[in-house]
Design a protein around this motif. Structure first.
Motif, PDB file in Angstrom:
ATOM      1  N   MET A  42       2.701   5.407 -14.516  1.00 34.01           N
ATOM      2  CA  MET A  42       2.133   4.843 -13.297  1.00 34.01           C
ATOM      3  C   MET A  42       2.905   5.351 -12.089  1.00 34.01           C
ATOM      4  N   GLU A  43       2.177   5.711 -11.030  1.00 36.31           N
ATOM      5  CA  GLU A  43       2.785   6.276  -9.835  1.00 36.31           C
ATOM      6  C   GLU A  43       2.207   5.590  -8.602  1.00 36.31           C
ATOM      7  N   ASP A  44       3.090   5.134  -7.707  1.00 36.10           N
ATOM      8  CA  ASP A  44       2.672   4.448  -6.477  1.00 36.10           C
ATOM      9  C   ASP A  44       1.812   3.220  -6.780  1.00 36.10           C
ATOM     10  N   THR A  45       2.123   2.535  -7.846  1.00 35.30           N
ATOM     11  CA  THR A  45       1.313   1.401  -8.296  1.00 35.30           C
ATOM     12  C   THR A  45       2.025   0.096  -7.963  1.00 35.30           C
ATOM     13  N   ASP A  46       1.780  -0.394  -6.764  1.00 32.80           N
ATOM     14  CA  ASP A  46       2.362  -1.670  -6.366  1.00 32.80           C
ATOM     15  C   ASP A  46       1.362  -2.797  -6.629  1.00 32.80           C
ATOM     16  N   LEU A  47       1.873  -4.016  -6.741  1.00 32.74           N
ATOM     17  CA  LEU A  47       1.052  -5.219  -6.934  1.00 32.74           C
ATOM     18  C   LEU A  47       0.100  -5.066  -8.128  1.00 32.74           C
TER      19      LEU A  47
ATOM     20  N   VAL B 295       4.072   1.197 -20.704  1.00 31.62           N
ATOM     21  CA  VAL B 295       4.172   2.147 -19.609  1.00 31.62           C
ATOM     22  C   VAL B 295       5.489   2.906 -19.723  1.00 31.62           C
ATOM     23  N   LYS B 296       5.393   4.224 -19.706  1.00 29.22           N
ATOM     24  CA  LYS B 296       6.596   5.058 -19.693  1.00 29.22           C
ATOM     25  C   LYS B 296       6.979   5.310 -18.245  1.00 29.22           C
ATOM     26  N   GLY B 297       8.228   5.068 -17.898  1.00 26.14           N
ATOM     27  CA  GLY B 297       8.673   5.295 -16.538  1.00 26.14           C
ATOM     28  C   GLY B 297       8.635   4.033 -15.700  1.00 26.14           C
ATOM     29  N   HIS B 298       8.376   4.211 -14.392  1.00 28.07           N
ATOM     30  CA  HIS B 298       8.584   3.170 -13.397  1.00 28.07           C
ATOM     31  C   HIS B 298       7.268   2.618 -12.869  1.00 28.07           C
ATOM     32  N   ILE B 299       7.255   1.308 -12.607  1.00 31.89           N
ATOM     33  CA  ILE B 299       6.149   0.654 -11.903  1.00 31.89           C
ATOM     34  C   ILE B 299       6.721   0.095 -10.601  1.00 31.89           C
ATOM     35  N   LEU B 300       6.054   0.347  -9.486  1.00 29.29           N
ATOM     36  CA  LEU B 300       6.587  -0.149  -8.210  1.00 29.29           C
ATOM     37  C   LEU B 300       6.722  -1.665  -8.210  1.00 29.29           C
ATOM     38  N   SER B 301       5.616  -2.356  -8.555  1.00 33.20           N
ATOM     39  CA  SER B 301       5.711  -3.815  -8.623  1.00 33.20           C
ATOM     40  C   SER B 301       4.617  -4.373  -9.509  1.00 33.20           C
ATOM     41  N   VAL B 302       4.920  -5.496 -10.128  1.00 37.49           N
ATOM     42  CA  VAL B 302       3.983  -6.246 -10.969  1.00 37.49           C
ATOM     43  C   VAL B 302       3.868  -7.646 -10.384  1.00 37.49           C
TER      44      VAL B 302
END
Length: 299
Positions: free
Chosen positions: A226-231, A242-249
């Motif tokens: 996921m890229e640039d995936t906030d909220l 999800v592999k890697g980073h999520i901006l926000s959940v």
């Protein structure tokens, strides 16, 4: 069965080849000063090759057709409606509302620019095709996309039974109110992806854009990034890997979201009970996942 051959002619009058049956139409032009509509309406078992269309409503109520190496320009409005059993290969489709209320239609190696493509249709297949469509496949059923590059906005809304493989989707509010959608090995770029969907599954996908995957029922992400995936995931019932980073959940309603890292986990002020978990992988789990992936690549 005897077939009619029509070669190298030009037609521009109203219903020029109305109810044509068992025919091959080659190197023909459908354009001219008469500006006639519905040139091949109600045709049966026709093959079109290297033809050029510039008239409205050319293929309505056609049963059994193949069109190859042909073009329909932007004057070919509402080109293919109520048609059944058609193969379209190596063609350019440029008119608004190109396909509507059709069944059993396949496009391969085509270039399509049609603002409202594929509405209220069933059993449609796109392969190795590039498409630009603001509202793609509204309220359609049993659709398959493979190796498709698409650019649009409000794509795949109110759809059921959609399969997407090895595609690049540059869209906006995709998959709203859709049911039974599976996306594999694809890039899905947009805003507000998948809201109000049911049974949406993304496998080996890259998901890009703000506020994705909210208000979903039975949402699944398998080995995605996921890229640039906030909220993300607000009020969704979700099982996500999800592999890697999520901006926000924010406030997942139920299920589990497993990720390497999350910038912010937002909870509180929910309008419903939210029991979804956010789980961060440990260093050991990350190393084990990486080793397993390398093993699969070697195999």
């Amino acid at each position: 069965m005897t077939r009619t051959n029509i070669i190298g002619k030009q037609f521009d009058e109203e219903r020029a080849l109305y109810h044509l049956q068992n025919a091959d139409v080659t190197d023909c032009i459908f354009a001219g000063s008469e500006d006639g509509e519905s040139v091949l309406k109600e045709s049966v078992n026709v093959e079109l090759k290297n033809c050029r269309f510039s008239l409205r409503y050319p293929l309505w109520h056609v049963k059994g057709f193949a069109m190859a190496e042909s073009s329909m320009d932007d004057k070919t409005r509402a080109a293919i409606w109520y048609a059944e059993n058609g193969d379209i290969t190596d063609c350019v489709l440029g008119g608004i509302k190109a396909v509507r209320e059709c069944t059993h239609i396949r496009l391969e190696r085509c270039q399509v620019e049609s603002q409202e493509f594929g509405w209220k249709s069933q059993d449609i297949t796109l392969v190795d095709t590039d498409i630009v469509s603001e509202y793609l496949f509204m309220d359609s059923r049993d659709v398959r996309l493979r190796s498709v590059k698409m650019k649009g906005k409000y794509s795949f809304q109110y759809m059921e039974n959609l399969e997407i493989d090895d595609c690049e989707l540059d869209t906006k509010d995709a998959f709203w109110h859709s049911k039974n959608v599976t996306v594999r090995d694809s890039i899905v770029k947009g805003e507000y992806l998948g809201w109000f969907s049911e049974n949406l599954t993304l496998i080996n996908c890259k998901i890009i854009g703000t506020q994705p995957l909210c208000y979903c029922k039975n949402l699944k992400l398998v080995n995605c990034t996921m890229e640039d995936t906030d909220l993300s995931f607000e009020y969704s019932d979700v099982e996500a890997d999800v592999k890697g980073h999520i901006l926000s959940v924010k406030n997942p309603r139920s299920g589990r979201i497993i990720a390497d890292s999350v910038g912010e986990i937002i909870s509180g002020e929910a309008v419903m009970e939210c029991t979804g978990e956010v789980i961060l992988r440990t260093k050991t789990e990350k190393e084990a996942d990486k080793a397993a992936e390398m093993k699969r690549e070697i195999a």
